[in-house]
Motif scaffolding. Structure first.
Motif, PDB file in Angstrom:
ATOM      1  N   PHE A   1       2.694   6.210   2.810  1.00 31.75           N
ATOM      2  CA  PHE A   1       1.379   6.094   2.150  1.00 31.75           C
ATOM      3  C   PHE A   1       0.661   6.968   1.636  1.00 31.75           C
ATOM      4  CE2 PHE A   1       0.726   1.421   3.872  1.00 31.75           C
ATOM      5  CZ  PHE A   1       1.703   1.519   4.875  1.00 31.75           C
TER       6      PHE A   1
ATOM      7  N   GLN B   1      -2.798   9.181   0.912  1.00 32.20           N
ATOM      8  CA  GLN B   1      -4.072   9.235   2.030  1.00 32.20           C
ATOM      9  C   GLN B   1      -5.377   8.589   1.912  1.00 32.20           C
ATOM     10  OE1 GLN B   1      -3.632  11.060  -0.827  1.00 32.20           O
ATOM     11  NE2 GLN B   1      -5.494  12.131  -1.467  1.00 32.20           N
TER      12      GLN B   1
ATOM     13  N   TRP C   1       3.354   4.458   8.607  1.00 36.46           N
ATOM     14  CA  TRP C   1       4.570   3.639   9.026  1.00 36.46           C
ATOM     15  C   TRP C   1       5.174   4.057  10.404  1.00 36.46           C
ATOM     16  CZ3 TRP C   1      10.155   4.482   8.725  1.00 36.46           C
ATOM     17  CH2 TRP C   1      10.686   3.155   9.056  1.00 36.46           C
TER      18      TRP C   1
ATOM     19  N   TRP D   1      -0.770  -8.913   7.182  1.00 38.44           N
ATOM     20  CA  TRP D   1      -1.284  -7.831   8.260  1.00 38.44           C
ATOM     21  C   TRP D   1      -1.880  -8.643   9.441  1.00 38.44           C
ATOM     22  CZ3 TRP D   1      -1.053  -2.327   7.487  1.00 38.44           C
ATOM     23  CH2 TRP D   1      -0.580  -1.677   6.325  1.00 38.44           C
ATOM     24  N   GLY D   2      -1.758  -8.205  10.714  1.00 35.42           N
ATOM     25  CA  GLY D   2      -2.544  -8.734  11.641  1.00 35.42           C
ATOM     26  C   GLY D   2      -3.703  -7.951  11.723  1.00 35.42           C
TER      27      GLY D   2
ATOM     28  N   TYR E   1      -5.097   2.343  -0.712  1.00 31.00           N
ATOM     29  CA  TYR E   1      -3.880   3.108  -0.541  1.00 31.00           C
ATOM     30  C   TYR E   1      -2.726   2.635  -1.138  1.00 31.00           C
ATOM     31  CZ  TYR E   1      -6.112   4.158   3.993  1.00 31.00           C
ATOM     32  OH  TYR E   1      -7.110   4.698   5.112  1.00 31.00           O
TER      33      TYR E   1
ATOM     34  N   GLN F   1       1.472   2.831  -1.569  1.00 33.86           N
ATOM     35  CA  GLN F   1       2.386   2.963  -0.660  1.00 33.86           C
ATOM     36  C   GLN F   1       4.030   2.752  -1.314  1.00 33.86           C
ATOM     37  OE1 GLN F   1       3.743  -0.745   1.034  1.00 33.86           O
ATOM     38  NE2 GLN F   1       4.208   0.220   3.051  1.00 33.86           N
TER      39      GLN F   1
ATOM     40  N   LEU G   1      -2.694  -6.688   0.889  1.00 33.00           N
ATOM     41  CA  LEU G   1      -1.801  -6.300  -0.131  1.00 33.00           C
ATOM     42  C   LEU G   1      -2.586  -6.864  -1.324  1.00 33.00           C
ATOM     43  CD1 LEU G   1       1.033  -5.585  -1.111  1.00 33.00           C
ATOM     44  CD2 LEU G   1       1.662  -8.058  -0.909  1.00 33.00           C
TER      45      LEU G   1
ATOM     46  N   TYR H   1       2.225  -5.402  -5.656  1.00 31.59           N
ATOM     47  CA  TYR H   1       3.504  -5.006  -5.505  1.00 31.59           C
ATOM     48  C   TYR H   1       4.314  -4.852  -6.627  1.00 31.59           C
ATOM     49  CZ  TYR H   1       4.712  -9.987  -5.521  1.00 31.59           C
ATOM     50  OH  TYR H   1       5.126 -11.289  -6.117  1.00 31.59           O
TER      51      TYR H   1
ATOM     52  N   GLN I   1     -11.485  -3.622   9.178  1.00 26.22           N
ATOM     53  CA  GLN I   1     -10.650  -4.709   8.605  1.00 26.22           C
ATOM     54  C   GLN I   1      -9.183  -4.228   8.698  1.00 26.22           C
ATOM     55  OE1 GLN I   1     -11.661  -7.162   5.398  1.00 26.22           O
ATOM     56  NE2 GLN I   1     -13.710  -7.521   6.180  1.00 26.22           N
ATOM     57  N   ALA I   2      -8.253  -4.970   8.479  1.00 26.04           N
ATOM     58  CA  ALA I   2      -6.650  -4.760   8.346  1.00 26.04           C
ATOM     59  C   ALA I   2      -6.519  -4.570   6.870  1.00 26.04           C
ATOM     60  CB  ALA I   2      -5.771  -5.792   8.973  1.00 26.04           C
ATOM     61  N   PRO I   3      -5.751  -3.626   6.345  1.00 23.60           N
ATOM     62  CA  PRO I   3      -5.449  -3.550   4.956  1.00 23.60           C
ATOM     63  C   PRO I   3      -4.994  -5.029   4.372  1.00 23.60           C
ATOM     64  CG  PRO I   3      -4.398  -1.729   6.134  1.00 23.60           C
ATOM     65  CD  PRO I   3      -4.903  -2.774   6.995  1.00 23.60           C
TER      66      PRO I   3
ATOM     67  N   GLN J   1      -8.527  -1.679   1.999  1.00 24.37           N
ATOM     68  CA  GLN J   1      -8.943  -1.867   3.418  1.00 24.37           C
ATOM     69  C   GLN J   1     -10.490  -1.516   3.485  1.00 24.37           C
ATOM     70  OE1 GLN J   1      -7.841   1.214   6.414  1.00 24.37           O
ATOM     71  NE2 GLN J   1      -7.569  -0.518   8.023  1.00 24.37           N
TER      72      GLN J   1
ATOM     73  N   TYR K   1       7.825   1.767  -0.941  1.00 26.30           N
ATOM     74  CA  TYR K   1       8.853   1.390  -0.081  1.00 26.30           C
ATOM     75  C   TYR K   1      10.424   1.269  -0.705  1.00 26.30           C
ATOM     76  CZ  TYR K   1       7.660  -2.652  -3.401  1.00 26.30           C
ATOM     77  OH  TYR K   1       7.460  -3.525  -4.372  1.00 26.30           O
TER      78      TYR K   1
ATOM     79  N   TYR L   1      -0.903  -1.951  13.812  1.00 22.82           N
ATOM     80  CA  TYR L   1      -0.833  -3.334  13.085  1.00 22.82           C
ATOM     81  C   TYR L   1       0.678  -3.758  12.765  1.00 22.82           C
ATOM     82  CZ  TYR L   1      -5.318  -1.931  10.978  1.00 22.82           C
ATOM     83  OH  TYR L   1      -6.713  -1.503  10.941  1.00 22.82           O
TER      84      TYR L   1
ATOM     85  N   TYR M   1      -2.766  -1.526  -1.459  1.00 29.10           N
ATOM     86  CA  TYR M   1      -3.572  -2.138  -0.314  1.00 29.10           C
ATOM     87  C   TYR M   1      -5.127  -1.820  -0.395  1.00 29.10           C
ATOM     88  CZ  TYR M   1       1.276  -2.616   1.442  1.00 29.10           C
ATOM     89  OH  TYR M   1       2.333  -2.969   1.655  1.00 29.10           O
TER      90      TYR M   1
ATOM     91  N   TRP N   1      12.327   3.834   2.925  1.00 29.11           N
ATOM     92  CA  TRP N   1      11.335   3.587   4.104  1.00 29.11           C
ATOM     93  C   TRP N   1      10.010   3.403   3.567  1.00 29.11           C
ATOM     94  CZ3 TRP N   1      15.133   2.077   6.158  1.00 29.11           C
ATOM     95  CH2 TRP N   1      16.353   2.840   6.486  1.00 29.11           C
ATOM     96  N   TYR N   2       9.117   3.980   4.202  1.00 30.32           N
ATOM     97  CA  TYR N   2       7.552   3.455   3.546  1.00 30.32           C
ATOM     98  C   TYR N   2       6.760   4.938   3.927  1.00 30.32           C
ATOM     99  CZ  TYR N   2       8.866  -1.307   4.490  1.00 30.32           C
ATOM    100  OH  TYR N   2       9.317  -2.533   4.456  1.00 30.32           O
TER     101      TYR N   2
END
Lengths: 106, 121
Positions: free
Chosen positions: A97, A99, B47, B111-112, A87, A89, A46, A49, A42-44, A38, A91, B97, A36, A94-95
């Motif tokens: 990330f 640092q 998460w 993502w929001g 970042y 991540q 994608l 994948y 702002q939001a991250p 960022q 999956y 988020y 991702y 679970w998830y």
């Protein structure tokens, strides 16, 4: 919990040059790895994948590689808009990330 | 166009509760799992939890740091996901988020913009 470790913490690169970011998992995550981007405030977003598949609308200068525990994000020719925090991540279980790696202008 | 819009953030005292909402548009909400991710000020991404689609039971999973305090739910008729946060702690201060879980695998594809929750007395 699977721990994701990114290196380096900060990478200084000149526009037009190549940037290589690394991500290591504490145990195998197969190819269940995403990257991702960022930007400040702002939001991250994608980028990658499945370790190597670019998300919709992501330029071809972004590429991902690796499987198991070692992964790499390569930006082939840095543009001004690419300077941001990246970042990884996992999956697979679970998830979790990494640092983050801050990519800054040299 | 896929859009996720969070709301409900704000300042809350330790020990109190807060409910966040995530309103989705541009896709068939009920077909997707949804997840929450948070980011403390100046820190990385963590998460929080996710909720499966009804086709997969609508069940939930949570990070250890919030399990037993946070609850995720969904209203497919309204295309809204919720994050109910109880017994809040100062360390829950973060931008929260809302994210959509990908259809082909469990990466987070949209993502929001995030909503800030500040837990402070």
């Amino acid at each position: 919990e699977i721990v994701m470790t990114q290196s380096p913490a900060t990478l200084s690169v000149s526009p037009g040059e190549r940037a290589t970011l690394s991500c290591r998992a504490s145990q195998s995550v197969s190819s269940n790895l995403a990257w991702y981007q960022q930007k400040p405030g702002q939001a991250p977003r994608l980028l990658i994948y499945g370790a190597s598949t670019r998300a919709t609308g992501i330029p071809a200068r972004f590429s991902g590689s690796g499987s198991g525990t070692e992964f790499t994000l390569t930006i082939s020719s840095l543009q001004s808009e690419d300077f941001a925090v990246y970042y990884c991540q996992q999956y697979n279980n679970w998830y979790t990330f990494g640092q983050g790696t801050k990519l800054e202008i040299k | 166009e896929v859009q996720l819009v969070e709301s409900g953030g704000g300042l809350v005292q330790p020990g109190r509760s807060l409910r966040l909402s995530c309103t989705a548009s541009g896709f068939t909400f009920g077909d997707y799992a949804m997840s929450w991710v948070r980011q403390a000020p100046g820190k990385g991404l963590e998460w929080v939890g996710f909720i499966r689609s009804k086709a997969y039971g609508g069940t939930t999973e949570y990070a250890a740091s919030v399990k037993g305090r946070f609850t995720i739910s969904r209203d497919d008729s309204k295309s809204i996901a919720y994050l109910q946060m109880n017994s809040l702690k100062t360390e829950d201060t973060a931008v929260y988020y809302c994210t959509r879980v990908g259809a082909v695998a469990d990466f987070l594809d949209y993502w929001g913009q995030g909503t800030l929750v500040t837990v402070s007395s």
